[in-house]
Design an enzyme around this catalytic site. Structure first.
Site, PDB file in Angstrom:
ATOM      1  N   GLY A 228       0.815  -1.205   0.000  1.00 41.77           N
ATOM      2  CA  GLY A 228       0.000   0.000   0.000  1.00 41.77           C
ATOM      3  C   GLY A 228       0.846   1.250   0.000  1.00 41.77           C
ATOM      4  N   GLU A 269       4.775  -7.002   0.929  1.00 45.46           N
ATOM      5  CA  GLU A 269       4.613  -7.468  -0.453  1.00 45.46           C
ATOM      6  C   GLU A 269       4.320  -6.309  -1.386  1.00 45.46           C
ATOM      7  OE1 GLU A 269       1.823 -10.508   0.622  1.00 45.46           O
ATOM      8  OE2 GLU A 269       0.167  -9.112   0.402  1.00 45.46           O
ATOM      9  N   PRO A 270       5.310  -5.468  -1.600  1.00 47.39           N
ATOM     10  CA  PRO A 270       5.111  -4.309  -2.470  1.00 47.39           C
ATOM     11  C   PRO A 270       5.081  -4.693  -3.945  1.00 47.39           C
ATOM     12  CG  PRO A 270       7.379  -4.368  -1.677  1.00 47.39           C
ATOM     13  CD  PRO A 270       6.673  -5.521  -1.025  1.00 47.39           C
ATOM     14  N   GLY A 271       4.214  -4.036  -4.680  1.00 48.72           N
ATOM     15  CA  GLY A 271       4.195  -4.158  -6.133  1.00 48.72           C
ATOM     16  C   GLY A 271       4.576  -2.808  -6.725  1.00 48.72           C
ATOM     17  N   ARG A 308      -5.263   2.437 -16.680  1.00 53.14           N
ATOM     18  CA  ARG A 308      -5.392   3.065 -15.361  1.00 53.14           C
ATOM     19  C   ARG A 308      -6.079   4.435 -15.364  1.00 53.14           C
ATOM     20  NH1 ARG A 308      -1.603   4.248 -12.355  1.00 53.14           N
ATOM     21  NH2 ARG A 308      -2.362   3.400 -10.411  1.00 53.14           N
ATOM     22  N   TYR A 312      -9.157   3.894 -13.034  1.00 59.41           N
ATOM     23  CA  TYR A 312      -8.969   4.400 -11.671  1.00 59.41           C
ATOM     24  C   TYR A 312      -8.877   5.924 -11.602  1.00 59.41           C
ATOM     25  CZ  TYR A 312      -7.128  -0.367 -10.794  1.00 59.41           C
ATOM     26  OH  TYR A 312      -6.943  -1.721 -10.679  1.00 59.41           O
ATOM     27  N   CYS A 338     -11.945   2.941 -30.263  1.00 55.20           N
ATOM     28  CA  CYS A 338     -13.254   3.484 -30.588  1.00 55.20           C
ATOM     29  C   CYS A 338     -14.150   3.443 -29.368  1.00 55.20           C
ATOM     30  CB  CYS A 338     -13.857   2.743 -31.769  1.00 55.20           C
ATOM     31  SG  CYS A 338     -13.040   3.251 -33.271  1.00 55.20           S
ATOM     32  N   GLU A 339     -13.864   4.358 -28.478  1.00 54.94           N
ATOM     33  CA  GLU A 339     -14.545   4.523 -27.223  1.00 54.94           C
ATOM     34  C   GLU A 339     -13.847   5.697 -26.542  1.00 54.94           C
ATOM     35  OE1 GLU A 339     -15.615   1.576 -23.747  1.00 54.94           O
ATOM     36  OE2 GLU A 339     -15.322   0.509 -25.606  1.00 54.94           O
ATOM     37  N   TYR A 366       0.970  -2.224 -13.083  1.00 51.58           N
ATOM     38  CA  TYR A 366      -0.430  -2.323 -13.519  1.00 51.58           C
ATOM     39  C   TYR A 366      -0.668  -1.659 -14.868  1.00 51.58           C
ATOM     40  CZ  TYR A 366      -0.546  -3.535  -8.635  1.00 51.58           C
ATOM     41  OH  TYR A 366      -0.259  -4.102  -7.437  1.00 51.58           O
TER      42      TYR A 366
HETATM   43  C1  LIG Z   1      -1.930  -6.171  -5.278  1.00 51.50           C
HETATM   44  C2  LIG Z   1      -1.442  -6.697  -4.001  1.00 51.50           C
HETATM   45  C3  LIG Z   1      -0.279  -6.168  -3.418  1.00 51.50           C
HETATM   46  C4  LIG Z   1       0.515  -5.038  -4.020  1.00 51.50           C
HETATM   47  O1  LIG Z   1      -0.043  -3.781  -3.847  1.00 51.50           O
HETATM   48  P1  LIG Z   1       0.757  -2.479  -4.346  1.00 51.50           P
HETATM   49  O2  LIG Z   1      -0.112  -1.349  -4.025  1.00 51.50           O
HETATM   50  O3  LIG Z   1       1.007  -2.640  -5.797  1.00 51.50           O
HETATM   51  O4  LIG Z   1       2.050  -2.450  -3.619  1.00 51.50           O
HETATM   52  C5  LIG Z   1       0.155  -6.752  -2.254  1.00 51.50           C
HETATM   53  N1  LIG Z   1      -0.522  -7.773  -1.680  1.00 51.50           N
HETATM   54  C6  LIG Z   1      -1.637  -8.296  -2.208  1.00 51.50           C
HETATM   55  C7  LIG Z   1      -2.315  -9.429  -1.528  1.00 51.50           C
HETATM   56  C8  LIG Z   1      -2.138  -7.770  -3.379  1.00 51.50           C
HETATM   57  O5  LIG Z   1      -3.265  -8.291  -3.891  1.00 51.50           O
END
Ligand SMILES: *Cc1c(COP(=O)(O)O)cnc(C)c1O
Length: 421
Positions: A228, A269-271, A308, A312, A338-339, A366
């Site tokens: 997050g 668990e960062p993405g 996105r 979002y 086409c939208e 994403y």
């Molecule tokens: C998507 C997700 C994340 C990553 O969130 P970010 O905002 O991209 O860091 C971490 N844990 C879980 C379970 C997720 O579904």
């Protein structure tokens, strides 16, 4: 992305973005490994505990080369589908380096994941009970919903009371009853409250709730605080203060370890935090179209490749990398789908002419992973910049890809007959 005055180019590790667009074609995703490495080290450097593990939430960007980079950095993988587990294994991760955090999946998929030997994060009580009956010898992680409202917007906020994710903290008495009656081994507790949480205090509040849950399980090995972390989308945007967060979080975690008399592992668990800023999306301007009220820049991509902004309301900074010294003007940048397909309204961008290459920032997380073939367009190529060199890490799709799973009906003329009767 830096402007190099001597070459009058926007560059990534010394490589011109315009040249990359020429060489590999557009639309094109470009990732800079230096940014991923920097972000990884920034987060691990901010947290001072004995055992720390980052599991990269790979749904943000699943190219296997990115996964391998994460592995080299020392990360594990957070997978949300069986297919992501397969990708992670393919990239060289060991099963125990992968944590599988499913939601609303069927028993068959869970059974298959257990067979592969990955860590399983349990998301509902039904599933917990099932595991207690069928997998008494497996250790599990519990996904807890702390019921806090946090995150950039409601679609990406997943810890609130109406969210489908996790087991409610109010159900802990029932969880404890199942765990002790069925003798389930709970080795971890987990939460993930959503993307784009600004506020360190909100995060720490949720962390306290998770510590309370953690006190209930004697076999615990790790506590996973999810993700997050918010990144900057504009030059003066807010971002999570990782250093302040790291200091506070480490202090609390270390106190907790002392309290329970065990050196647990702290997990995140960062993405987005790891990959968002590493990505640049390049598109070519097809047309400049002035209507009564608006100047549109129409480019050779659409929400099929970068959803996105439409999905979002996300903001992606857009730069005209072909005209670094041009006079700024106001444009609305739109796609070729086409939208309604608007990437940005009323953006101040250096004067754009047909053929110019526009660059979207924050295109690492994403973006490609949410791309589709809508309008039967091919998905873009991906290039990784590593130590001053460019590597093609995914080919642009071709007509073959559009057609390869389509099956011709077996009987010639069957449709015609049906229409005529
Ligand atoms: C998507 C997700 C994340 C990553 O969130 P970010 O905002 O991209 O860091 C971490 N844990 C879980 C379970 C997720 O579904």
């Amino acid at each position: 992305m830096e402007y190099n005055a001597s070459t009058q180019n926007f560059e990534l590790s010394g490589l011109s973005l315009v040249d990359l667009a020429k060489e590999y074609g557009t639309p094109l995703f470009v990732y800079d490994s230096a940014t991923i490495i920097k972000q990884y080290k920034r987060l691990t450097g901010a947290i001072k505990v004995k055992h720390l593990k980052l599991n990269y939430a790979c749904k943000a960007l699943t190219n296997v080369n990115i996964l391998r980079l994460m592995k080299d950095l020392g990360a594990g993988i957070d997978a949300v589908s069986y297919q992501e587990i397969l990708l992670a294994l393919h990239a060289g991760f060991l099963p125990n380096e992968i944590i599988y955090t499913p939601n609303s999946v069927g028993v068959e998929e869970l059974e298959a994941a257990i067979k592969l030997g990955v860590k399983i994060n349990i998301d509902n009580i039904e599933m917990l009970e099932y595991m207690g009956h069928h997998h008494a010898d497996t250790a599990f992680c519990l996904r807890v919903n702390p019921h806090i409202m946090a995150g950039g917007n409601r679609k990406i906020s997943v810890g609130h009371i109406d969210s489908k994710f996790g087991i409610s903290i109010h159900q802990m008495p029932l969880v404890e009853r199942l765990v002790s009656t069925l003798n389930i081994n709970i080795e971890g507790v987990h939460m993930h409250t959503g993307s784009d949480i600004l506020d360190v205090d909100v995060f720490l509040h949720a962390a306290d709730i998770l510590f309370d849950v953690a006190r209930r399980f004697k076999d615990l090995k790790y506590i996973d605080f999810g993700s997050g972390f918010k990144v900057k989308y504009k030059p003066h945007d807010f971002e999570t203060d990782i250093e302040a967060f790291g200091t506070e979080m480490s202090k609390r975690f270390n106190e907790f370890c002392t309290e329970v008399g065990k050196d647990l592992t702290l997990m995140f668990e960062p993405g987005k935090f790891l990959v968002s800023e590493s990505g640049y999306f390049l598109a070519r301007t097809n047309v400049i179209k002035q209507t009564t009220s608006t100047v549109f820049a129409g480019i050779d991509t659409g929400f099929n490749h970068l959803i996105r902004p439409m999905f979002y309301d996300s903001y992606h900074e857009i730069v005209n990398v072909s005209n670094p010294t041009g006079k700024p003007k106001i444009y609305t940048v739109v796609g070729y789908i086409c939208e309604t397909d608007t990437f940005g309204w009323n953006r101040k961008i250096n004067q754009i002419t047909e053929g110019d290459i526009l660059c979207f920032r924050n295109a690492g997380a994403y973006c490609f992973s949410m791309a589709s073939n809508y309008n039967s367009r091919y998905r873009p190529a991906e290039v990784l910049i590593h130590e001053g060199k460019a590597y093609l890490i995914r080919q642009r799709e071709s007509f073959e890809d559009l057609i390869k799973n389509q099956v011709d009906a077996p009987v010639e003329g069957w449709l015609k007959e049906a229409i005529n009767t």
